[in-house]
Design an enzyme around this catalytic site. Sequence first.
Site, PDB file in Angstrom:
ATOM      1  N   SER A   1      -9.634   2.979   3.537  1.00 34.79           N
ATOM      2  CA  SER A   1      -8.640   3.661   2.726  1.00 34.79           C
ATOM      3  C   SER A   1      -7.858   2.755   1.779  1.00 34.79           C
ATOM      4  O   SER A   1      -7.205   3.232   0.857  1.00 34.79           O
ATOM      5  CB  SER A   1      -7.638   4.366   3.652  1.00 34.79           C
TER       6      SER A   1
ATOM      7  N   SER B   1     -10.588   0.200   7.146  1.00 33.26           N
ATOM      8  CA  SER B   1      -9.884   0.503   5.897  1.00 33.26           C
ATOM      9  C   SER B   1      -9.573  -0.707   5.030  1.00 33.26           C
ATOM     10  O   SER B   1      -9.301  -0.556   3.842  1.00 33.26           O
ATOM     11  CB  SER B   1      -8.576   1.246   6.205  1.00 33.26           C
TER      12      SER B   1
ATOM     13  N   LYS C   1       0.847  -1.191   0.000  1.00 37.13           N
ATOM     14  CA  LYS C   1       0.000   0.000   0.000  1.00 37.13           C
ATOM     15  C   LYS C   1       0.883   1.241   0.000  1.00 37.13           C
ATOM     16  O   LYS C   1       2.045   1.187   0.430  1.00 37.13           O
ATOM     17  CB  LYS C   1      -0.901  -0.038   1.243  1.00 37.13           C
TER      18      LYS C   1
END
Length: 413
Positions: free
Chosen positions: A191, A215, A111
């Site tokens: 997210s 997330s 990520k």
Amino acid sequence: MPIITPLSRRDALAHLSALFTLPFVEWPSWSLAADPLGGTIAQYQAGRLRGEYTALDVTTRALDRCRTGGAALHAIDTLSASAHAEARASDARLRSKTLRGPLDGVPLFAKSIYDMESTTTSASSAEWARLFPQRVSRDAIEVTRLRAAGAVILGKTAADDFAYRGNGTSSFTGQVLNPHDRTGLRTPGGSSAGSAVAVACGMAFCALGTDDGGSNRIPAQFTGVVGVKPTFGLVPRSGVIPTWPVLDTHGPLARSVADAALMLDAIAGHDADDALSLRGTWRRGTLGALSISTLRGARLGFVELHAPRAQMTADCLRVLDAALADCTGAGAIVESYAPPVDRVTYREQFAILRARTRRCCAQRELAGRHGERSSAAISNDRVSIRKTPRNVGSRRIVLSTMCFPPSGPLWTR
């Protein structure tokens, strides 16, 4: 960009344990030669052993897919220049019968808030990327462990700026789009939006994500994949830009429970650079013992407040009830549970926590003026300061307290 239909949980779990028997002696006759990225890790490895394709072939296909569909969906933060070399190395290990384990040669993603050697860490923020354009010299601990397992790290996926919101809105790469909605009106969640989208569209088998308040789980739900928030501290966070250190929990996103378990098995375990990671020795291969009978006798808490039936559609209710029935059918005991913090009280609880943190910070400042540290401040304050050499490449020290002002996190250079 095609959307990959995930394997059923029962089928995926049925194949999981075989992956921990490397070097492989015998494999089922699955064949996904047309699109190896469309199946499970077990199916992919079986095809490699039959000589239908190489890790380099599939890595090249994955990167091409990222540059086209991934770019169109704004799901990719950066691609790694070393992915092809890593794939070639895995193919060499396969020829010499020295594969490291089930993830050897498997294309995966990290990520955007993860450090990865020889890449920049944008945190999906245009301003952060401008301030710190240097390439870092070390990997985050999870990336290190995946490389040690032989995985091919394709690069990093897009997220909300600093992984701090829940819609996949990045000022660096743009709004991540939901592949199920061609109109662009429905959010992919966040997210970890890019990680979920990359997995859903077959750009990689799994991707790393982070989860404080949903997330991983929210984008997994919105894109139809598996998102895991494991036990806090099971996966160390060293080398990753923090959001809330006392909540940050890292875990995998995948298209099947079996594949998610393989990634989690590789990244779990204590690391000295993360004082909040769980101590003790993690035994690799532990998750290979998963089976349909795992839930037999397990007690599961169901937070009914978080599933307001009166506000849910008939389709959502059917999915919810089917999931509960699956759990009880597998032998679990599902009980109603009322957590101390829920969707009604969380604002009040965070306000209390923020006030407590401010008092602790004031005590620390006062003690500092007198050249001493207050024992009360030390015992009550939970401040995470990352000052290890993992960010030498970008020469930054990130300080993050447990609570932030309403405007979002503050980063101290």
